[in-house]
Design an enzyme around this catalytic site. Structure first.
Site, PDB file in Angstrom:
ATOM      1  N   ILE A 124       0.729  -1.296  -0.038  1.00 26.58           N
ATOM      2  CA  ILE A 124       0.140  -0.203   0.052  1.00 26.58           C
ATOM      3  C   ILE A 124       0.758   1.268  -0.056  1.00 26.58           C
ATOM      4  CG2 ILE A 124      -1.918   1.297   1.155  1.00 26.58           C
ATOM      5  CD1 ILE A 124      -2.570  -1.586   0.057  1.00 26.58           C
TER       6      ILE A 124
ATOM      7  N   HIS B  24       0.540   4.682   1.103  1.00 26.96           N
ATOM      8  CA  HIS B  24      -0.308   5.376   2.049  1.00 26.96           C
ATOM      9  C   HIS B  24      -0.473   6.803   1.869  1.00 26.96           C
ATOM     10  CE1 HIS B  24      -1.023   1.793   4.801  1.00 26.96           C
ATOM     11  NE2 HIS B  24       0.337   1.564   4.447  1.00 26.96           N
TER      12      HIS B  24
ATOM     13  N   VAL C 164      27.021  -9.525   7.004  1.00 30.56           N
ATOM     14  CA  VAL C 164      28.032  -8.728   7.742  1.00 30.56           C
ATOM     15  C   VAL C 164      28.000  -9.274   9.085  1.00 30.56           C
ATOM     16  CG1 VAL C 164      28.505  -6.547   8.809  1.00 30.56           C
ATOM     17  CG2 VAL C 164      27.789  -6.742   6.373  1.00 30.56           C
TER      18      VAL C 164
ATOM     19  N   LYS D 132      -2.431  -0.414  11.477  1.00 30.00           N
ATOM     20  CA  LYS D 132      -3.588   0.272  10.554  1.00 30.00           C
ATOM     21  C   LYS D 132      -4.525  -0.917  10.766  1.00 30.00           C
ATOM     22  CE  LYS D 132      -0.460   3.258   8.099  1.00 30.00           C
ATOM     23  NZ  LYS D 132       0.751   3.065   8.752  1.00 30.00           N
TER      24      LYS D 132
ATOM     25  N   ARG E  81       7.767  -6.977  10.282  1.00 30.11           N
ATOM     26  CA  ARG E  81       7.946  -5.619  10.521  1.00 30.11           C
ATOM     27  C   ARG E  81       8.966  -5.328  11.528  1.00 30.11           C
ATOM     28  NH1 ARG E  81       1.821  -4.587  10.351  1.00 30.11           N
ATOM     29  NH2 ARG E  81       2.000  -6.895  11.142  1.00 30.11           N
TER      30      ARG E  81
END
Length: 479
Positions: free
Chosen positions: A47, A49, A172, A249, A310
């Site tokens: 999305i 936003h 790394v 959301k 996330r």
């Protein structure tokens, strides 16, 4: 010696790499996985936003609105897929109206265009299949949908065309500041750079700790989704949200850029950063919540589920700054609306880098255009599984992917030899049968074009050796 080393080839790192390619600086983009966009950038809502959800004055709010307005031009240049659809935030109760008014005011203060609060009847004129329980909605004309993984692929391809070096399968493991440069130890080689950009997403806290910065902690916040067949896409014209909660959301109903109906995500804080599984319980909750907005989607048309993690940080706003270690730039907690904001984040990072002493001279040879991989098909398309030319030979029936498109995807700047890598570039395997027909055909083309043994063509990289048999449909189909 590189001028700038970027750790993480997700949507933020790729945007930064492409923006830096506009200058005469030596840049490398480092990614631990076998392809770009293998983390949160691959598994999200897609999305773009509008910018009304975040508190005015916050970095999230500023960069979201700025990034939103950059997508149309970027898509014209890079051909990754973007469509402005508008969005609705639904109110079902009187107390939801208070939230809508707050979001509207946020949007006005943030400079969002095309905002208005409408009643339930007007909302159902826009979206005829909305629940009759919807009392009112916040409409935002500026919202849209994109193909997030294709965006990252396009950005990276264009960055490579303009001189950026990509290092895949490169983890790394240590960072040491030596005089005026950094030494990065990896599983493959030692890399030196004058500046380091930490765009490692859910691993940004781990990367920062390598230079002694332990000021923040990243918790993976998993979001699960269900993807339905394109036959269901008549149910949503816009991106349909419910009023947000403290976890995000909320459950949305939307049509993806390529035309599938998608519902989700939920939000659950988990301990394992690598856990991107789905659960029957969570998927059932998503289905029930989504039916509150659009009651009549058919779960028999569900074709797959997926999830992504996330990076949720222990702070309210994003952290984008040069750290107390000179030359080490931290990007921390870039959760939603990170995809929307990523082009604007790149601009901000370049401005920070200009203060580090690196000389920025415009690259007069910068090429902004990137040709698309997927070719539009119309009623004149003569594709067939027995086609005599690569342009006519269809490898994937569900998504009408030709052999020519797969060959094109294999011979660009990013080395890819996995079936999932080709799926993200061409959509072969993303249709109704989920690769049941085309998976082996894709494998054959990859092996032939790269001149490698077929057993080296994996499903999704080094941890998926061999080609698994077609799996049964998942448990959520029964919901």
């Amino acid at each position: 010696m590189y001028d700038i080393c970027i750790i993480g080839a997700g949507v933020v790192g790729a945007n930064i790499a492409r923006e830096l390619a506009k200058y005469k600086v030596k840049v490398c983009l480092i990614e631990k996985d076998e392809d770009v966009s293998c983390g949160a950038s691959k598994a999200n809502s897609g999305i773009v936003h509008g910018g009304y959800s975040d508190k005015p004055g916050s970095l999230k709010a500023k960069l979201c609105v700025q990034g939103n307005r950059m997508y149309e031009q970027l898509n014209q240049e890079l051909n990754f897929g973007y469509r402005e659809t508008g969005s609705l935030v639904l109110a079902f109760r009187d107390e939801d109206m208070i939230t809508l008014q707050k979001l509207y005011q946020y949007g006005i203060e943030n400079g969002v265009g095309g905002l208005k609060i409408i009643d339930g009847d007007e909302a159902r004129k826009m979206e005829p299949y909305l629940s009759k329980e919807v009392k009112s909605a916040l409409y935002c004309a500026n919202a849209g949908v994109t193909s997030p993984y294709e965006f990252v692929i396009a950005l990276t391809e264009n960055a490579i065309t303009n001189g950026v070096e990509l290092k895949l399968n490169t983890t790394v493991t240590g960072i040491e500041k030596i005089d005026d440069y950094f030494k990065l130890t990896t599983n493959k080689e030692e890399i030196q750079g004058r500046c380091v950009i930490n765009a490692a997403g859910i691993y940004s806290d781990k990367v920062a700790s390598m230079v002694g910065i332990d000021d923040f902690h990243i918790t993976p916040r998993r979001g699960q989704y269900i993807l339905l067949d394109k036959e269901e896409n008549y149910l949503a014209n816009t991106v349909i949200f419910q009023v947000p909660t403290e976890l995000g959301k909320g459950i949305l109903v939307t049509t993806t850029y390529h035309g599938n109906l998608m519902i989700g995500p939920n939000a659950e804080d988990i301990g394992d950063k690598e856990d991107v599984g789905t659960t029957a319980e969570a998927l059932e909750q998503i289905v029930n919540a989504a039916r509150k907005s659009v009651p009549d989607f058919n779960m028999k048309k569900a074709i797959t589920s997926f999830s992504g993690n996330r990076p949720f940080a222990n702070q309210k706003d994003w952290l984008i700054e040069e750290s107390r270690v000179p030359g080490f730039i931290n990007l921390v907690g870039i959760d939603s609306p990170g995809l929307t904001s990523s082009p604007a984040i790149a601009l901000k990072v370049v401005e920070i880098l200009k203060e580090t002493g690196i000389t920025f001279i415009a690259n007069p040879d910068f090429e902004s255009y990137r040709h698309p991989i997927i070719k539009p098909k119309d009623e004149n398309f003569k594709g067939d599984i027995n086609g005599t030319t690569p342009e006519e030979k269809m490898i994937c029936r569900c998504e009408q992917v030709t052999e020519a498109e797969i060959i094109d995807a294999l011979h660009r700047g990013i080395h890819v030899q996995s079936i999932d890598g080709i799926k993200r570039r061409t959509r072969a395997g993303m249709g109704r049968c989920q690769g049941g027909f085309c998976r082996r055909r894709v494998q054959d083309v990859i092996a032939r074009e790269l001149n490698i043994p077929i057993k080296e063509v994996t499903l999704r990289g080094k941890d998926s050796l061999g080609l698994p048999q077609r799996t049964e449909r998942k448990e959520y189909i029964k919901l």
